[in-house]
Design an enzyme around this catalytic site. Structure first.
Site, PDB file in Angstrom:
ATOM      1  N   GLY A  64       0.869  -0.935  -0.089  1.00 17.92           N
ATOM      2  CA  GLY A  64      -0.089  -0.229   0.117  1.00 17.92           C
ATOM      3  C   GLY A  64       0.870   1.468  -0.077  1.00 17.92           C
ATOM      4  O   GLY A  64       2.238   0.872   0.776  1.00 17.92           O
ATOM      5  N   GLN A  89       2.877   9.847   1.012  1.00 23.52           N
ATOM      6  CA  GLN A  89       3.909   9.304   1.035  1.00 23.52           C
ATOM      7  C   GLN A  89       5.017   9.712   0.126  1.00 23.52           C
ATOM      8  O   GLN A  89       6.233   9.089  -0.147  1.00 23.52           O
ATOM      9  CB  GLN A  89       4.308   7.630   1.350  1.00 23.52           C
ATOM     10  CG  GLN A  89       3.307   6.884   2.579  1.00 23.52           C
ATOM     11  CD  GLN A  89       3.546   6.332   2.339  1.00 23.52           C
ATOM     12  OE1 GLN A  89       2.577   5.405   2.647  1.00 23.52           O
ATOM     13  NE2 GLN A  89       4.207   4.890   2.828  1.00 23.52           N
ATOM     14  N   CYS A 109       6.254   0.039   7.312  1.00 25.77           N
ATOM     15  CA  CYS A 109       5.784   1.447   6.344  1.00 25.77           C
ATOM     16  C   CYS A 109       6.935   1.894   5.272  1.00 25.77           C
ATOM     17  O   CYS A 109       8.268   1.671   5.938  1.00 25.77           O
ATOM     18  CB  CYS A 109       5.404   2.648   7.191  1.00 25.77           C
ATOM     19  SG  CYS A 109       4.963   3.908   6.315  1.00 25.77           S
ATOM     20  N   LEU A 110       6.090   2.028   4.409  1.00 23.74           N
ATOM     21  CA  LEU A 110       7.598   2.324   3.527  1.00 23.74           C
ATOM     22  C   LEU A 110       8.395   3.615   3.868  1.00 23.74           C
ATOM     23  O   LEU A 110       9.399   3.825   3.718  1.00 23.74           O
ATOM     24  CB  LEU A 110       7.027   1.927   1.821  1.00 23.74           C
ATOM     25  CG  LEU A 110       6.622   1.480   1.693  1.00 23.74           C
ATOM     26  CD1 LEU A 110       6.397   1.449   0.118  1.00 23.74           C
ATOM     27  CD2 LEU A 110       7.807  -0.192   1.239  1.00 23.74           C
ATOM     28  N   HIS A 118      -3.847   1.624   7.480  1.00 23.38           N
ATOM     29  CA  HIS A 118      -3.191   2.049   7.682  1.00 23.38           C
ATOM     30  C   HIS A 118      -2.197   2.760   7.279  1.00 23.38           C
ATOM     31  O   HIS A 118      -2.365   4.379   6.876  1.00 23.38           O
ATOM     32  CB  HIS A 118      -1.789   0.398   7.424  1.00 23.38           C
ATOM     33  CG  HIS A 118      -0.229   1.258   7.685  1.00 23.38           C
ATOM     34  ND1 HIS A 118       0.598   0.675   8.357  1.00 23.38           N
ATOM     35  CD2 HIS A 118       0.190   1.880   6.295  1.00 23.38           C
ATOM     36  CE1 HIS A 118       1.559   1.240   7.899  1.00 23.38           C
ATOM     37  NE2 HIS A 118       1.633   2.119   6.150  1.00 23.38           N
ATOM     38  N   GLU A 119      -3.337   2.968   5.907  1.00 23.30           N
ATOM     39  CA  GLU A 119      -2.991   3.585   4.035  1.00 23.30           C
ATOM     40  C   GLU A 119      -4.177   4.704   4.954  1.00 23.30           C
ATOM     41  O   GLU A 119      -3.467   6.337   4.384  1.00 23.30           O
ATOM     42  CB  GLU A 119      -3.700   3.428   3.322  1.00 23.30           C
ATOM     43  CG  GLU A 119      -2.513   2.121   2.630  1.00 23.30           C
ATOM     44  CD  GLU A 119      -0.732   2.278   2.897  1.00 23.30           C
ATOM     45  OE1 GLU A 119      -0.093   3.557   2.365  1.00 23.30           O
ATOM     46  OE2 GLU A 119      -0.613   1.028   2.747  1.00 23.30           O
ATOM     47  N   HIS A 121      -2.724   7.646   6.951  1.00 22.69           N
ATOM     48  CA  HIS A 121      -1.447   8.466   5.945  1.00 22.69           C
ATOM     49  C   HIS A 121      -1.928   9.752   6.054  1.00 22.69           C
ATOM     50  O   HIS A 121      -1.846  10.821   5.893  1.00 22.69           O
ATOM     51  CB  HIS A 121      -0.881   8.292   4.758  1.00 22.69           C
ATOM     52  CG  HIS A 121       0.007   7.169   5.405  1.00 22.69           C
ATOM     53  ND1 HIS A 121       1.206   7.374   5.999  1.00 22.69           N
ATOM     54  CD2 HIS A 121       0.063   5.956   5.075  1.00 22.69           C
ATOM     55  CE1 HIS A 121       2.693   6.390   5.963  1.00 22.69           C
ATOM     56  NE2 HIS A 121       1.480   5.963   6.005  1.00 22.69           N
TER      57      HIS A 121
END
Ligand code: NI
Length: 190
Positions: free
Chosen positions: A45, A50, A98-99, A140-141, A144
């Protein structure tokens, strides 16, 4: 060139993102570029903040984890202006990464059942009940888009224990094997 993933410490990750009012070819191109960046970094995701854009847009392809989480099989979609309704209060903890937080994985408590409403890339509305790990990815996404990250859900003690790692990301003292952008204050360049 692939879009770089903005890392923890960059202020764009802490802003509340704005809804999209319309879709167009630029947004569709951005969605395609976000999928590319996500695959490059082997994520499931990616949210627009991000990649440095404070708009309410998320891409998800959960299929790579479908061996472990069957509900993720074939689930690839772009979410515009997503809205989550919590359907069940009990929270279950599972490890998340997380990226924007490379090298960090922590148990995060989240609910297992949500109702999700969103617009697709043609601005067509959708509504669906989502469960399990897919519901976790969506939560999670969507965090953000509110300027939140998974470390905001962990205990003060756990956060203290990963403080050194967080500082390394903020100051640019880490190596990441996908294109990234460090915080403007990092010693290392962009
Ligand atoms: Ni994330």
């Amino acid at each position: 060139m692939k879009l770089p993933v903005y890392l923890y410490g960059h202020p764009v990750l802490r802003k509340v993102s704005e809804p999209l009012l319309a879709t167009d070819d630029d947004i569709k191109k951005l969605i395609a570029d976000m999928f590319d960046a996500m695959y490059e970094s082997e994520g499931v995701g990616l949210a627009a903040p991000q990649i440095g854009r404070n708009i309410r847009l998320v891409v998800i392809d959960a299929d790579p984890v479908s061996d472990t989480f069957a509900e993720c099989a074939g689930r690839k979609f772009a979410l515009i202006n997503p809205e989550i309704e919590i359907l069940e209060g009990e929270k279950i903890s599972r490890p998340e990464g997380c990226l924007s937080l490379p090298g960090i994985s922590e148990n995060v408590p989240r609910v297992e059942h949500i109702r999700l409403r969103w617009l697709d890339e043609d601005f067509k509305p959708h509504e669906e009940e989502i469960s399990g790990f897919l519901a976790r990815i969506v939560q999670h996404e969507c965090d953000h888009l509110e300027g939140k990250m998974f470390i905001d859900h962990i205990s003060a003690i756990r956060k203290q224990l990963i403080k050194g790692k967080l500082n390394s990301i903020v100051s640019g003292r880490i190596n990441v094997d996908y294109p990234v952008r460090f915080a403007p204050t990092a010693k290392r360049g962009r």
